[in-house]
Each structure stands twice: as C-alpha cells, then as structure tokens.
Design an enzyme around this catalytic site. Structure first.
Site, mmCIF file in Angstrom:
data_model
loop_
_atom_site.group_PDB
_atom_site.id
_atom_site.type_symbol
_atom_site.label_atom_id
_atom_site.label_comp_id
_atom_site.label_asym_id
_atom_site.label_seq_id
_atom_site.Cartn_x
_atom_site.Cartn_y
_atom_site.Cartn_z
ATOM 1 N N HIS A 1 -10.150 -5.627 -2.790
ATOM 2 C CA HIS A 1 -8.737 -5.759 -2.086
ATOM 3 C C HIS A 1 -8.956 -6.155 -0.628
ATOM 4 O O HIS A 1 -10.132 -5.702 -0.013
ATOM 5 C CB HIS A 1 -7.822 -4.486 -2.424
ATOM 6 C CG HIS A 1 -8.645 -3.206 -1.808
ATOM 7 N ND1 HIS A 1 -9.633 -2.577 -2.597
ATOM 8 C CD2 HIS A 1 -8.055 -2.384 -0.829
ATOM 9 C CE1 HIS A 1 -9.954 -1.369 -1.676
ATOM 10 N NE2 HIS A 1 -9.093 -1.348 -0.988
ATOM 11 N N ASP B 1 0.788 -1.126 0.051
ATOM 12 C CA ASP B 1 0.018 -0.083 -0.089
ATOM 13 C C ASP B 1 0.910 1.400 -0.007
ATOM 14 O O ASP B 1 1.803 1.298 0.936
ATOM 15 C CB ASP B 1 -0.898 -0.018 1.233
ATOM 16 C CG ASP B 1 -1.938 0.912 1.166
ATOM 17 O OD1 ASP B 1 -1.775 2.070 0.679
ATOM 18 O OD2 ASP B 1 -3.122 0.571 1.611
ATOM 19 N N HIS C 1 -6.643 -5.813 2.774
ATOM 20 C CA HIS C 1 -5.519 -5.134 3.402
ATOM 21 C C HIS C 1 -4.900 -6.420 4.498
ATOM 22 O O HIS C 1 -5.678 -6.774 5.336
ATOM 23 C CB HIS C 1 -5.786 -4.090 4.375
ATOM 24 C CG HIS C 1 -6.401 -2.881 3.647
ATOM 25 N ND1 HIS C 1 -5.667 -1.816 3.315
ATOM 26 C CD2 HIS C 1 -7.812 -2.743 2.867
ATOM 27 C CE1 HIS C 1 -6.566 -0.849 2.631
ATOM 28 N NE2 HIS C 1 -7.728 -1.463 2.420
ATOM 29 N N GLN D 1 -14.674 1.949 1.608
ATOM 30 C CA GLN D 1 -13.909 1.621 0.592
ATOM 31 C C GLN D 1 -13.559 2.963 -0.080
ATOM 32 O O GLN D 1 -14.367 3.873 -0.406
ATOM 33 C CB GLN D 1 -14.659 0.656 -0.316
ATOM 34 C CG GLN D 1 -14.107 0.180 -1.467
ATOM 35 C CD GLN D 1 -14.951 -0.901 -2.388
ATOM 36 O OE1 GLN D 1 -15.978 -0.883 -2.312
ATOM 37 N NE2 GLN D 1 -14.022 -1.540 -3.546
#
Length: 143
Positions: A104, A35, A106, A98
C-alpha cells in the site's frame, strides 16, 4: 526472505468486501480508500488488487497501474483539501515501518507549517471519513 502473503490481512478483507472502507477510487487493478488512522485530513491509501506483501515481492506488472492510481489520487487529494503539497509514503517489512502486510501507498495532503499527527493516534470518525471521501471523489470527477 519475507514471510508469505497472508490472505486474511485487513486490506485483503477490504478488497473482498468483508470490512467496510471509505472508498475514493477503484478500477480493475487498484483501490483507494481513506486511512482509518489518518495523519492528516484526507490521508488516503492506494493498494493493488493483486496479492503482494509489499513492494519487494510485488509483480512488476502491478506497479505501473498502482503508481498511476497514486498519481491520480494525489492530484485529487491535493485539490480536495487545498493542500500545499502531498507526501507519498510506502513501507516494507516491520523494520521499514510496515504494519499491514499488503502493498500500500500512503497519500497524505500537506499544508505548509502543519505537522502530521501520529498514525496510531486513534480511529477517525466514520462520518468524517465518508465526508472526506466524497470530497476526493468530487475532485476525481472534476479532473
């Protein structure tokens, strides 16, 4: 009903190689990369290669490979950063938190007593991300 999947979202661009990413793992169905606004060192994102806005519209067949990669990456992230634990997060739609509309997950290494930083706290240094990605790749290879 959710809006349609936007093929120009940033993760779709990463999948097409239009935007660079500090990749840590890739297979036929998934991609994992760091990220750029990490909440902790080693904060990794795992995405399916198939297009879906989020969990709610994903093809069920895409979920098993996604979660298998999440598990594999979580183990490596924990090892690479000598973490005490791992936080796994997944958000759906703006009200759910989101902000990028490609499914996705994390994967965030956690250390006892250390709080997460703000996600919008700024972009991480590219060299630092690549060094962290190398640590995770090494942990994946050692597994």
């Amino acid at each position: 009903m959710s809006p349609a999947y936007d093929p120009d979202n940033i993760f779709a661009k990463i999948l097409r190689g239009e935007i660079p990413a500090a990749k840590v793992y890739e297979d036929a169905e998934t991609l994992a990369f760091l990220d750029v606004m990490p909440q902790a060192q080693g904060h990794t994102l795992v995405i399916p290669k198939s297009p879906s806005r989020g969990l709610l519209d994903a093809e069920p067949a895409a979920l098993a490979p996604l979660m298998a990669t999440v598990q594999r990456v979580a183990r490596a992230v924990k090892d690479a950063f000598a973490a005490d634990g791992v936080t796994i997060l997944q958000y759906n739609e703006p009200a759910g938190g989101q902000t990028v509309f490609h499914l996705h997950v994390h994967v965030i290494p956690r250390h006892e007593g250390v709080a997460l930083t703000r996600h919008a706290g700024g972009m991480a240094d590219g060299a630092r991300l690549e060094a962290d990605a190398e640590r995770i790749r090494a942990a994946l290879t050692a597994a």
